[in-house]
Design an enzyme around this catalytic site. Structure first.
Site, PDB file in Angstrom:
ATOM      1  N   HIS A   1       1.891  -3.110  -1.614  1.00  0.00           N
ATOM      2  CA  HIS A   1       2.000  -4.316  -1.087  1.00  0.00           C
ATOM      3  C   HIS A   1       1.718  -5.271  -2.346  1.00  0.00           C
ATOM      4  O   HIS A   1       1.690  -4.579  -3.483  1.00  0.00           O
ATOM      5  CB  HIS A   1       0.941  -4.771  -0.141  1.00  0.00           C
ATOM      6  CG  HIS A   1      -0.365  -4.347  -0.127  1.00  0.00           C
ATOM      7  ND1 HIS A   1      -1.139  -4.835  -1.034  1.00  0.00           N
ATOM      8  CD2 HIS A   1      -1.068  -3.484   0.623  1.00  0.00           C
ATOM      9  CE1 HIS A   1      -2.384  -4.400  -1.078  1.00  0.00           C
ATOM     10  NE2 HIS A   1      -2.365  -3.360  -0.048  1.00  0.00           N
TER      11      HIS A   1
ATOM     12  N   HIS B   1      -1.256  -4.242  -4.694  1.00  0.00           N
ATOM     13  CA  HIS B   1      -1.044  -3.319  -5.640  1.00  0.00           C
ATOM     14  C   HIS B   1      -0.111  -3.967  -6.644  1.00  0.00           C
ATOM     15  O   HIS B   1      -0.179  -3.502  -7.912  1.00  0.00           O
ATOM     16  CB  HIS B   1      -0.136  -2.196  -4.821  1.00  0.00           C
ATOM     17  CG  HIS B   1      -0.765  -1.336  -3.874  1.00  0.00           C
ATOM     18  ND1 HIS B   1      -0.601  -1.497  -2.561  1.00  0.00           N
ATOM     19  CD2 HIS B   1      -2.013  -0.470  -3.816  1.00  0.00           C
ATOM     20  CE1 HIS B   1      -1.265  -0.825  -2.082  1.00  0.00           C
ATOM     21  NE2 HIS B   1      -2.216  -0.077  -2.550  1.00  0.00           N
TER      22      HIS B   1
ATOM     23  N   ASP C   1     -11.787  -3.416  -3.178  1.00  0.00           N
ATOM     24  CA  ASP C   1     -12.475  -2.298  -2.877  1.00  0.00           C
ATOM     25  C   ASP C   1     -13.812  -2.518  -4.171  1.00  0.00           C
ATOM     26  O   ASP C   1     -13.672  -1.273  -4.907  1.00  0.00           O
ATOM     27  CB  ASP C   1     -11.863  -0.921  -3.059  1.00  0.00           C
ATOM     28  CG  ASP C   1     -10.787  -0.966  -1.916  1.00  0.00           C
ATOM     29  OD1 ASP C   1     -10.819  -0.761  -0.844  1.00  0.00           O
ATOM     30  OD2 ASP C   1      -9.393  -1.205  -2.356  1.00  0.00           O
TER      31      ASP C   1
HETATM   32  P1  AMP Z   1      -5.117   2.193  -2.145  1.00  0.00           P
HETATM   33  O1  AMP Z   1      -3.614   2.329  -2.189  1.00  0.00           O
HETATM   34  O2  AMP Z   1      -5.615   1.459  -0.911  1.00  0.00           O
HETATM   35  O3  AMP Z   1      -5.898   3.136  -2.610  1.00  0.00           O
HETATM   36  O4  AMP Z   1      -5.395   0.900  -3.458  1.00  0.00           O
HETATM   37  C1  AMP Z   1      -4.862   1.402  -4.819  1.00  0.00           C
HETATM   38  C2  AMP Z   1      -5.785   0.185  -5.508  1.00  0.00           C
HETATM   39  O5  AMP Z   1      -5.302  -0.898  -5.293  1.00  0.00           O
HETATM   40  C3  AMP Z   1      -6.971   0.241  -5.788  1.00  0.00           C
HETATM   41  O6  AMP Z   1      -7.689  -0.052  -6.860  1.00  0.00           O
HETATM   42  C4  AMP Z   1      -7.432  -1.000  -4.631  1.00  0.00           C
HETATM   43  O7  AMP Z   1      -8.477  -1.760  -4.703  1.00  0.00           O
HETATM   44  C5  AMP Z   1      -6.293  -1.979  -5.090  1.00  0.00           C
HETATM   45  N1  AMP Z   1      -5.730  -2.986  -4.109  1.00  0.00           N
HETATM   46  C6  AMP Z   1      -5.468  -2.668  -2.581  1.00  0.00           C
HETATM   47  N2  AMP Z   1      -5.287  -4.111  -2.124  1.00  0.00           N
HETATM   48  C7  AMP Z   1      -5.688  -4.942  -3.053  1.00  0.00           C
HETATM   49  C8  AMP Z   1      -5.550  -6.211  -2.956  1.00  0.00           C
HETATM   50  N3  AMP Z   1      -5.467  -6.942  -1.687  1.00  0.00           N
HETATM   51  N4  AMP Z   1      -6.142  -6.972  -3.977  1.00  0.00           N
HETATM   52  C9  AMP Z   1      -6.191  -6.319  -5.232  1.00  0.00           C
HETATM   53  N5  AMP Z   1      -6.193  -5.006  -5.230  1.00  0.00           N
HETATM   54  C10 AMP Z   1      -6.094  -4.143  -4.320  1.00  0.00           C
END
Ligand code: AMP
Length: 254
Positions: free
Chosen positions: A35, A38, A151
């Site tokens: 999204h 990312h 996170d």
């Molecule tokens: P995930 O796919 O949830 O493991 O996230 C991958 C990376 O994207 C991690 O470093 C998350 O902290 C970051 N991330 C996910 N959602 C957001 C957001 N809303 N804003 C900024 N970074 C994000």
């Protein structure tokens, strides 16, 4: 064109080829269902480096709840189109066996920060996160790796691990990207029913209010959220709640 790499050895060959060996490499690890949160990390990575690598790997080891793993959204075709649009050079897309040839016999354990906040409510979660991130960083050997402040606890733990183990990578934190109404973007938002989605915004609104943590907790519970925690640590307010079957986390600077 984004090239898909499925194994560590393929990437190692490519990385040391004449075409790539002098290049600065940026890396964004993800679990897919991409999204705009990312894409903010990915855009920064593409801009700041000669070569960009994004990984998609839904890491089973960090899911303490098997149902959460089963329901985790998977949108590969859409993700891949997004990576092509963002001009990402490589997608690292390994399978379980590639990452866990040891069957998780070896793992990274942290003893302080990983035991509080989400760590208290999701036992073993951060061991899984740190272990997979160490493996991915060791495979990709990037100069810079990008993590979201959404996170925040995870980012701090990864940053600490990289320093503790002398990893030669710069960990770059990126601000939380929110929906227009303020809800922090998350892959899990896809799992909210439409009435839950409308309700979810109250979590981010209350977290960003100037009320005290115990007041926020009580108001959220009155609104029907199951609250894991609302806590303030080192100038940040952290929260985790359940809405129906979905667990949401967020944090704000105070
Ligand atoms: P995930 O796919 O949830 O493991 O996230 C991958 C990376 O994207 C991690 O470093 C998350 O902290 C970051 N991330 C996910 N959602 C957001 C957001 N809303 N804003 C900024 N970074 C994000």
């Amino acid at each position: 064109m984004t090239e898909i790499i499925k194994t560590a050895s393929e990437w190692k060959q490519l990385k040391k080829s004449d075409a790539h060996k002098e290049k600065k490499i940026g890396f964004v690890p993800t679990m897919g269902a991409l999204h705009a949160g990312h894409s903010s990390l990915i855009e920064k990575c593409v801009k700041e480096n000669d070569l960009s690598v994004v990984s998609i790997f839904v890491n089973p080891i960090q899911f303490n709840d098997p149902k959460d793993l089963l329901n985790y959204p998977r949108t590969f075709e859409k993700d891949f189109r997004m990576l092509e649009d963002l001009k990402v050079d490589f997608l690292f897309y390994p399978d379980y066996k590639e990452i866990y040839s040891d069957n998780f016999k070896y793992r990274v354990i942290e003893n302080e920060l990983s035991k509080i906040l989400c760590g208290e409510y999701r036992p073993g979660h951060f061991d899984g996160v740190l272990t997979v991130v160490l493996k991915l960083l060791n495979i990709i050997r990037a100069d810079r790796a990008y993590f979201g402040e959404k996170d925040y606890q995870q980012y701090k733990l990864i940053d600490g691990m990289c320093r503790a183990f002398f990893l030669d990578v710069e960990i770059i934190p990126c601000p939380t990207v929110r929906e227009d109404d303020g809800l922090a973007m998350s892959s899990r938002n896809l799992l909210l029913k439409s009435e839950e989605r409308e309700h979810a915004v109250k979590f981010s609104k209350l977290l960003q209010s100037n009320k005290l943590p115990q007041q926020i907790k009580a108001e959220l519970e009155n609104l029907g959220f199951k609250v894991d925690y609302i806590e303030e640590i080192d100038g940040r307010r952290f929260g985790a709640v359940h809405l129906g079957k979905v667990r949401l986390i967020d944090n704000v600077k105070i």
